[in-house]
Design a protein around this motif. Structure first.
Motif, PDB file in Angstrom:
ATOM      1  N   GLN B 365       0.895  -1.164   0.006  1.00 32.72           N
ATOM      2  CA  GLN B 365       0.120   0.038   0.034  1.00 32.72           C
ATOM      3  C   GLN B 365       1.032   1.238  -0.135  1.00 32.72           C
ATOM      4  O   GLN B 365       1.812   1.463   0.880  1.00 32.72           O
ATOM      5  N   ASN B 366       0.514   2.184  -1.023  1.00 34.71           N
ATOM      6  CA  ASN B 366       1.610   3.318  -1.517  1.00 34.71           C
ATOM      7  C   ASN B 366       0.777   4.186  -1.587  1.00 34.71           C
ATOM      8  O   ASN B 366      -0.351   4.424  -1.990  1.00 34.71           O
ATOM      9  N   MET B 367       1.064   5.482  -0.594  1.00 35.88           N
ATOM     10  CA  MET B 367       0.003   6.677  -0.748  1.00 35.88           C
ATOM     11  C   MET B 367       0.762   7.971  -0.993  1.00 35.88           C
ATOM     12  O   MET B 367       1.903   8.056  -0.906  1.00 35.88           O
ATOM     13  N   GLY B 368      -0.222   8.868  -1.512  1.00 39.77           N
ATOM     14  CA  GLY B 368       0.385  10.110  -2.007  1.00 39.77           C
ATOM     15  C   GLY B 368      -0.164  11.174  -1.020  1.00 39.77           C
ATOM     16  O   GLY B 368      -1.146  11.243  -0.478  1.00 39.77           O
ATOM     17  N   GLY B 369       0.722  12.278  -0.799  1.00 38.84           N
ATOM     18  CA  GLY B 369       0.298  13.286  -0.036  1.00 38.84           C
ATOM     19  C   GLY B 369      -0.299  12.865   1.470  1.00 38.84           C
ATOM     20  O   GLY B 369       0.476  12.059   1.996  1.00 38.84           O
ATOM     21  N   SER B 370      -1.080  13.579   1.850  1.00 39.60           N
ATOM     22  CA  SER B 370      -1.504  13.131   3.263  1.00 39.60           C
ATOM     23  C   SER B 370      -2.652  12.205   2.974  1.00 39.60           C
ATOM     24  O   SER B 370      -3.649  11.760   4.082  1.00 39.60           O
ATOM     25  N   GLY B 371      -2.617  11.143   1.954  1.00 42.36           N
ATOM     26  CA  GLY B 371      -3.520  10.358   1.928  1.00 42.36           C
ATOM     27  C   GLY B 371      -4.479  10.251   1.100  1.00 42.36           C
ATOM     28  O   GLY B 371      -5.511   9.552   0.728  1.00 42.36           O
ATOM     29  N   ALA B 372      -4.231  11.468   0.073  1.00 39.29           N
ATOM     30  CA  ALA B 372      -5.361  11.853  -0.907  1.00 39.29           C
ATOM     31  C   ALA B 372      -5.338  10.742  -1.899  1.00 39.29           C
ATOM     32  O   ALA B 372      -6.475  10.432  -2.741  1.00 39.29           O
ATOM     33  N   SER B 373      -4.114  10.098  -2.314  1.00 37.72           N
ATOM     34  CA  SER B 373      -4.279   8.977  -3.265  1.00 37.72           C
ATOM     35  C   SER B 373      -3.566   7.633  -2.718  1.00 37.72           C
ATOM     36  O   SER B 373      -2.750   7.884  -1.759  1.00 37.72           O
ATOM     37  N   SER B 374      -4.286   6.645  -3.038  1.00 39.68           N
ATOM     38  CA  SER B 374      -3.660   5.348  -2.501  1.00 39.68           C
ATOM     39  C   SER B 374      -3.607   4.299  -3.654  1.00 39.68           C
ATOM     40  O   SER B 374      -4.658   4.106  -4.253  1.00 39.68           O
ATOM     41  N   VAL B 375      -2.562   3.420  -3.508  1.00 38.93           N
ATOM     42  CA  VAL B 375      -2.613   2.171  -4.474  1.00 38.93           C
ATOM     43  C   VAL B 375      -2.377   1.117  -3.781  1.00 38.93           C
ATOM     44  O   VAL B 375      -1.173   0.913  -2.979  1.00 38.93           O
ATOM     45  N   VAL B 376      -3.135   0.135  -3.924  1.00 40.60           N
ATOM     46  CA  VAL B 376      -2.932  -1.054  -3.292  1.00 40.60           C
ATOM     47  C   VAL B 376      -2.494  -2.239  -4.374  1.00 40.60           C
ATOM     48  O   VAL B 376      -3.167  -2.327  -5.236  1.00 40.60           O
ATOM     49  N   HIS B 377      -1.483  -3.082  -4.122  1.00 41.16           N
ATOM     50  CA  HIS B 377      -1.370  -4.268  -4.905  1.00 41.16           C
ATOM     51  C   HIS B 377      -1.394  -5.568  -3.974  1.00 41.16           C
ATOM     52  O   HIS B 377      -0.814  -5.440  -2.921  1.00 41.16           O
ATOM     53  N   ILE B 378      -1.861  -6.569  -4.587  1.00 39.78           N
ATOM     54  CA  ILE B 378      -1.908  -7.787  -4.096  1.00 39.78           C
ATOM     55  C   ILE B 378      -1.177  -8.756  -4.742  1.00 39.78           C
ATOM     56  O   ILE B 378      -1.164  -8.940  -5.954  1.00 39.78           O
ATOM     57  N   PHE B 379      -0.441  -9.619  -4.402  1.00 36.09           N
ATOM     58  CA  PHE B 379       0.584 -10.580  -4.885  1.00 36.09           C
ATOM     59  C   PHE B 379       0.647 -11.821  -4.277  1.00 36.09           C
ATOM     60  O   PHE B 379       0.114 -12.055  -3.322  1.00 36.09           O
ATOM     61  N   GLU B 380       0.727 -12.761  -5.365  1.00 31.90           N
ATOM     62  CA  GLU B 380       0.684 -14.116  -4.813  1.00 31.90           C
ATOM     63  C   GLU B 380       1.885 -15.030  -5.458  1.00 31.90           C
ATOM     64  O   GLU B 380       2.348 -14.798  -6.404  1.00 31.90           O
ATOM     65  N   ARG B 381       1.989 -15.959  -4.365  1.00 36.69           N
ATOM     66  CA  ARG B 381       3.278 -17.044  -5.034  1.00 36.69           C
ATOM     67  C   ARG B 381       2.634 -17.975  -6.198  1.00 36.69           C
ATOM     68  O   ARG B 381       1.370 -18.136  -5.864  1.00 36.69           O
ATOM     69  N   VAL B 382       3.246 -18.196  -7.028  1.00 36.11           N
ATOM     70  CA  VAL B 382       2.691 -18.879  -8.135  1.00 36.11           C
ATOM     71  C   VAL B 382       3.152 -20.258  -7.998  1.00 36.11           C
ATOM     72  O   VAL B 382       4.253 -20.838  -7.662  1.00 36.11           O
TER      73      VAL B 382
END
Lengths: 130, 382, 348
Positions: B365-382
């Motif tokens: 979870q990576n966010m911009g500013g004081s939390g006005a933008s946020s991007v979440v990625h979910i990863f799986e072992r293959v």
């Protein structure tokens, strides 16, 4: 801050001009074209009261260069009686008293200046009620 | 949409890297990723970068950095969403590959911060310039206001904040790439100098230089590059009101919750499925708010997680095993990619002393500013 | 008859004592406190200047008048510390107060007399019928050079007067001005601190003009000192206004309400106007009030006013000068004072 950008904000900064959405009643400061509450565009002008209550705050110890001589200084989010919220420095106060619920008045103050040769930028700061 | 995987990673050390320029940093991370995958070409390059224009006076990073790799001609562009720039670059690469538009895409992030003497001012450009920065607020100041609101609402204490720093420094000490490879005591944190009350120096991530890069390909092609690919199961991006004053609950990060909801839905996973997470702890309070908004803990209970050891290595759900932004360092544009690299290594079982046993599903979870933008990625072992 | 329909004052909340300044320079505080009758003075914050003081005072003047700011046809602001050398203070003040843009605005400067000068012009325009309402403001954030006698007095504050013909709080019965060229105190363009002629600022400057203007207005109005409930004379220090009043035949009792200088300092263009505001804070209907300003260079303006019954009900709409002087204050060390007054050299 270049002069035109400062000058454009004068109605909001000098007179606290806001809008009230005729659709959902939300008060938005500063004035906008679209209501962030309901996306309505029927907005009526409204000037905010020069008073309010501190919602949350901080005391800045490490400041941008322009504000370095003012440290430590308090900054707060203030809610006006109309329900609008705005950020402002809190001055002429004891720093520990700047806590949620503190009643403040908004006073016209010099906010920043572009060095010694640039324009002076005014706006409002909060001062605890006497 | 095609399934997408990360097949290789490259990353510089994070820290005050006086000898390295922005291009040096990028080239080191990018060539390492390409070398690890034995990839000889790219279809596209996305570079996450917050503010090279202000930090080093250089915009237009797409062509500059493609050229730096000897790949002038490749489709390349810079992606910006303040401190979430790296995460959004990864999302751009993910969508580029998932859509079928490209097959070999490098998602990179880079920031060269220490060349600037105005870091506080530059970072503040990610806040609302007219409504916030104008009044002399700083980024620590914005998160300090969030912290006070959280204290007011949930009884969070300065000690709760400090435990987050203690934990992340402990993790960082195990990470050879981290800026700070030393543990700090609760007392060290509580006695560090005030930055923006209630935040002290050791509640804040540092000013850092660094770069990170991952190679993104269709899962179907992944075995050409590695025998242990990691699938990107989901990407969720969301925004919230920019100005803190415009938010319903200042103590809650709506954009983080929305980005997580989208990612969980796409991945078909819920918070309970996550084995390891890297969240955006630019300030100690941010980790507390992030784990609440991600649903990793109950709302209002994030303050106790680090103190109780839940989020430490060996705990119920280890968070920021890399050391987080706090200890690993926070070269803003690179952070989102570096988070993905930590999870990539965890899911491949390569995290060494930081390894979370049998980690199968990870989240960033990576966010911009004081939390006005946020991007979440979910990863799986293959 | 035209008069004051609204008034307001503002004094910053920071103070420095004469004792602290004396300590800094190794002087005997007793000679300042007893000789010049100065105990402490107001100090502006880094965020306070002539404009913000004028806005604060002007806002209260509008409140007390209860009129639509759009009806104000002229605004003048007198100061020797306008924040810009070129660019008006008044334009900022009108925008902040919601006055204009159909308004005549000018900045004035006449050392410490610029405030009453602004009031004089505003009154004249209202009397002539040229505008319905006009505001005259005196405000300053004056600087005295470090280790100069002026450092004990130069302070910050101001007052605003709104003039109109309907429903005045105080009628203006008479005015009188007296002006000569007398170089007793000056500041050249580009210089940070003013200079003065020492004792030359007394007899041939302050006293000559204050006495002449006051005697002139008494003669013109046919009034005697004992007819007045209150009198205010410009206050460069504690001693001068008391001495001038005594020479003219006024009693300490008539003077003390407007004699603010011992704890306010000299607010320059705001000095006698702030004194007048303190008088209006307490005057009873029918009271006669005399005010005589003084500005180096040099000249004096005198006004005779008469309080109306309306004054008592309208003055409640703003804080009194006494409340600002005696209310919440913060005392500064000399170091803090030097920083607030930007006396410390910094890199750009």
């Amino acid at each position: 801050m270049p002069s035109p950008r400062y000058w454009r904000e004068v109605p909001a900064r000098f007179r606290l001009e806001a809008v009230r959405c005729r659709g959902c009643g939300k008060v938005v400061y500063p004035a906008r074209r679209v209501c962030p509450g309901c996306r309505g565009t029927d907005l009526e002008p409204l000037a905010l009261s020069r008073s309010g209550t501190v919602v949350t705050s901080t005391v800045i110890h490490v400041a941008p260069a322009e504000f370095a001589m003012e440290t430590p200084y308090a900054v707060a989010i203030v809610e006006t009686p109309e329900g609008a919220r705005l950020m402002a420095q809190v001055v002429d106060c004891e720093l520990p008293e700047v806590k949620p619920g503190l009643k403040v008045n908004l006073e016209f103050r010099l906010i920043r200046q572009e060095g010694h040769g640039g324009i002076l930028c005014y706006g409002h700061k909060a001062v605890p009620e006497a | 949409m095609r399934d997408v995987a990360i097949v290789a990673a490259g990353m510089t050390r994070f820290g005050e890297l006086w000898d390295a320029s922005l291009r040096d940093l990028f080239a080191e991370a990018a060539t390492e990723a390409l070398k690890n995958a034995k990839a000889d070409h790219l279809d596209a390059l996305f570079v996450g970068n917050m503010s090279a224009g202000q930090f080093v006076g250089q915009e237009h990073l797409g062509p500059l950095l493609a050229d730096e790799l000897g790949m002038a001609g490749v489709a390349a562009a810079r992606v910006e969403s303040a401190c979430a720039s790296g995460g959004v670059a990864l999302r751009s690469a993910f969508i580029e590959v998932a859509s079928g538009a490209s097959d070999v895409v490098l998602a990179a992030g880079v920031e060269k911060m220490t060349d600037s003497t105005e870091v506080t001012e530059v970072l503040a450009t990610a806040s609302d310039q007219e409504l916030e920065a104008y009044h002399g607020i700083t980024f620590p100041g914005l998160y300090a206001m969030i912290a006070r609101a959280h204290m007011e609402r949930w009884g969070t204490t300065e000690e709760d904040l400090s435990w987050v720093s203690v934990k992340n420094h402990k993790h960082g000490a195990l990470n050879p790439k981290a800026q700070f490879r030393s543990a700090v005591s609760l007392d060290d944190v509580m006695r560090s100098s005030p930055v923006a009350e209630p935040l002290r120096l050791l509640h804040c991530s540092p000013v850092s230089d660094g770069a990170a890069a991952v190679l993104v390909v269709p899962l179907a092609d992944a075995k050409r590059y590695t025998d242990r690919p990691v699938r990107i199961a989901a990407s969720g991006l969301a925004t919230g009101p920019m100005a803190l004053a415009s938010r319903k609950d200042i103590a809650f990060l709506d954009a983080v919750e929305a980005s997580a909801r989208r990612a969980y839905k796409m991945a078909g996973h819920g918070p309970a499925d996550i084995n390891v997470a890297e969240v955006h702890d630019c300030f100690a309070i941010a980790e507390i708010c992030a784990i609440e908004a991600l649903g990793l803990v109950e709302r209002g209970t994030g303050n106790a997680a680090a103190r109780k050891g839940d989020t430490a290595l060996g705990g119920r759900l280890p968070v920021n095993t890399s050391g987080g932004l706090k200890a690993k360092g926070h070269p803003v544009g690179a952070t989102g990619i570096a988070q993905a690299i930590e999870i990539f290594e965890q899911l491949r079982g390569e995290a060494g002393a930081r390894q979370v046993a049998d980690a199968r599903v990870g989240l960033t979870q990576n966010m911009g500013g004081s939390g006005a933008s946020s991007v979440v990625h979910i990863f799986e072992r293959v | 008859m035209a008069g004051i329909v609204g008034y307001g004052a503002y004094i910053p909340r920071k103070r420095i004592t004469a004792q602290e300044i004396a300590r800094q320079w190794g002087k005997d505080p007793a000679t300042i406190e007893q000789g010049l009758l100065l105990k402490e003075k107001s100090v502006p914050g880094l965020d306070e200047d002539t404009v913000t003081i004028a806005v604060a005072a002007g806002r209260v003047a509008l409140q007390r008048a209860g009129i639509d700011p759009q009806k104000v046809g002229a605004l003048y602001i007198g100061s020797e510390s306008h924040p810009y050398a070129v660019k008006p203070s008044g334009t900022i003040v009108v925008e902040a107060l919601g006055i204009g843009p159909r308004v005549h605005v000018a900045d004035m400067e006449f050392a410490c007399k610029a405030g009453t000068e602004a009031m004089f012009v505003a009154l004249g325009l209202v009397e002539s019928g040229r505008v319905e309402y006009a505001m005259g403001i005196g405000a300053d954030t004056s600087q005295g050079a470090p280790n100069d006698a002026l450092e004990f007095s130069a302070s910050a504050g101001g007052a605003a007067y709104l003039f109109g013909r309907a429903d005045p709080l105080a009628e203006v019965l008479e005015t009188f001005s007296y002006t000569t060229d007398t170089p007793d105190f000056w500041r050249r363009e580009g210089r940070f601190y003013p200079r003065h002629g020492g004792r030359f600022t007394g007899e041939p400057a302050y006293f000559k003009h204050v006495l002449a203007a006051t005697r002139g207005i008494l003669e013109k109005s046919g009034l005697k000192p004992q007819d007045f409930a209150f009198a205010v004379f410009h206050m460069p220090n504690g001693k001068f206004p008391l001495a001038a009043g005594k020479t003219l035949g006024f009693t300490k009792r008539q003077l003390e309400t407007g004699w603010l200088v011992p704890t306010m300092g000299n607010t320059y263009s705001g000095s006698s106007p702030t004194g007048l505001a303190a008088v209006l804070d307490v005057a009873a209907a029918g009271d006669l009030i005399l005010i005589t300003s003084f500005g180096s260079g040099a000249g004096s303006d005198s006004f005779v006013l008469k309080a109306t019954p309306r004054l008592a009900e309208r003055r409640r709409l703003g804080a009194t000068v006494r409340a600002m002087l005696d209310g919440k204050r913060r005392y500064l060390t000399y170091g803090q004072y030097a920083s607030y007054r930007e006396k410390i050299i910094l890199n750009d």
